[in-house]
Design an enzyme around this catalytic site. Sequence first.
Site, PDB file in Angstrom:
ATOM      1  CE  LYS A  86      -1.412   2.844   2.348  1.00 29.61           C
ATOM      2  NZ  LYS A  86      -1.266   4.363   2.285  1.00 29.61           N
TER       3      LYS A  86
ATOM      4  CD  GLU B  46      10.935   2.833  11.475  1.00 30.99           C
ATOM      5  OE1 GLU B  46      10.921   3.616  12.457  1.00 30.99           O
ATOM      6  OE2 GLU B  46      11.022   3.214  10.309  1.00 30.99           O
TER       7      GLU B  46
ATOM      8  CB  CYS C 247      11.418   7.967  12.100  1.00 34.84           C
ATOM      9  SG  CYS C 247      12.291   6.593  11.304  1.00 34.84           S
TER      10      CYS C 247
ATOM     11  CD  GLU D 215       8.746  11.460  14.264  1.00 34.62           C
ATOM     12  OE1 GLU D 215       9.756  10.882  13.826  1.00 34.62           O
ATOM     13  OE2 GLU D 215       7.622  10.918  14.316  1.00 34.62           O
TER      14      GLU D 215
END
Length: 494
Positions: free
Chosen positions: A186, A260, A294, A393
């Site tokens: 996807k 993740e 990340c 973040e």
Amino acid sequence: MSLADDLKAPLRNADRFFIGGKWVEPSSDSTIEVTDSTTEELFFRVAEAQAPDMSRAVGAAREAFDEGPWPRLTHAQRAEYLRAIAAGLRERTADIGQIWPRESGVLHAIARGGGKNAARTFEFYAGLADTYPFEEPAQPTVGEFGLLVREPVGVVGAIIPWNAPMSLITYKIAPALLAGCTVVLKCSPEAPGEGYLVAEIAEAVGLPAGVLNVVTADREVSELLVRDPRVDKITFTGSTAAGRRIASLCGERIARCTLELGGKSAAVILDDADLAAAAGTLSSAECFLSGQVCSSLTRIVVTRNRHDELVEALAGTFSQVRVGDPFDERTQMGPLAARRQRDRVEGYIAKGIADGAVLATGGGRPADLDRGWFIEPTVFGNVDNSSTIAQEEIFGPVLTVIPADDEAHAVALANDTVYGLNASVFTPDLDRARAVARQLRSGTVGHNAMRTDFGIAFGGFKQSGIGREGGLEGLLPFLETKTVILDGRPADYA
């Protein structure tokens, strides 16, 4: 007019989905516009999957696993397909070098190596066909002879983000395919190009029908992939918020998942570190993908007596970064991936200022760039570790410098986060670096640099995820362990 008529990307079938080994018509006319992050112009359009399209893709993968040849081939036979895909990636490396910068803002100088890097990963997993013990003898406590067998987990739903699609696609589908799984890939609506490119390569190498299926969908339809009982495992890279949702849905039906997720990674600057060198290293690392990574080291923890000196050094190095067109060889940092991403980063910068952090450099848009999703490299000093910009973040080129009382306090501050993806220790003392590294609650800890290594393993502690990707560890989540106990030894173990 066909979508291909205004196609600028080097793709042939963006108006279709790759399902069951064929490029199939979508169930609706709904499309997604992919915008060039530098020019703000249309790059290409891609078909947007609806519920029937997702169901069709899952059905093709399920049939390929239950009835097709793929899981029944030997690992060596599957490895040959992986090597063929690797060769295809090398042939399309120039196309990857065009797609990735336009979708996500990475420098072309980096993107043009993406195909070769992905090819090496496929070749690594192909090599495990000859070395990994997918079946090994074991002495049972009952019975005469035991086998520990590692078999494919089944149908895998692989959900990919927009920041580094080719790398993340590779670390999911290469081990999954070697294991014998079938896959529904996807793609992200913001960056579907690399997924379609991989589908073209899969078609070219003759991958059996249904082994790899590729669609692009937004969140609502993507959730159908996670919910579908025909899907045995979800592997996801993305935000922690989305990861929580996926984990809860997988938990409802005990589906396997590898997650993740996000990070707010700390660089711990010890009192013997070279501050000028550290500032140069951190500034340079944060330029990669404009901080949309990340594992970025965005929380810089340093003792109070060295805080001001480090902030000044970071402001000096980061403010000198050349921001601009990622295809210009002089550029050191490109744009953010999308308008909403720049809006997000600007919102965090405003929040940092409102909360009393000291803006040392940046904070705005480059004055000489009137198009594209550009943001200035930004440094905040005197950041409270409990503040929003220290804990959440940002996913952009924003560094926060946090003062600590001493080394023990610096370690405590580094660990004072819900995340635990990456970290680094800056010191010339190897033994000291190792000692501090062992105290940090993080999936990876580097030394004097921002370092991650998918050749060993990558993943996080705490809310940075579940499981690991890359290396041998990255194969294990796509395998189920089966114990077989026999009354005697089979012929090939006699």
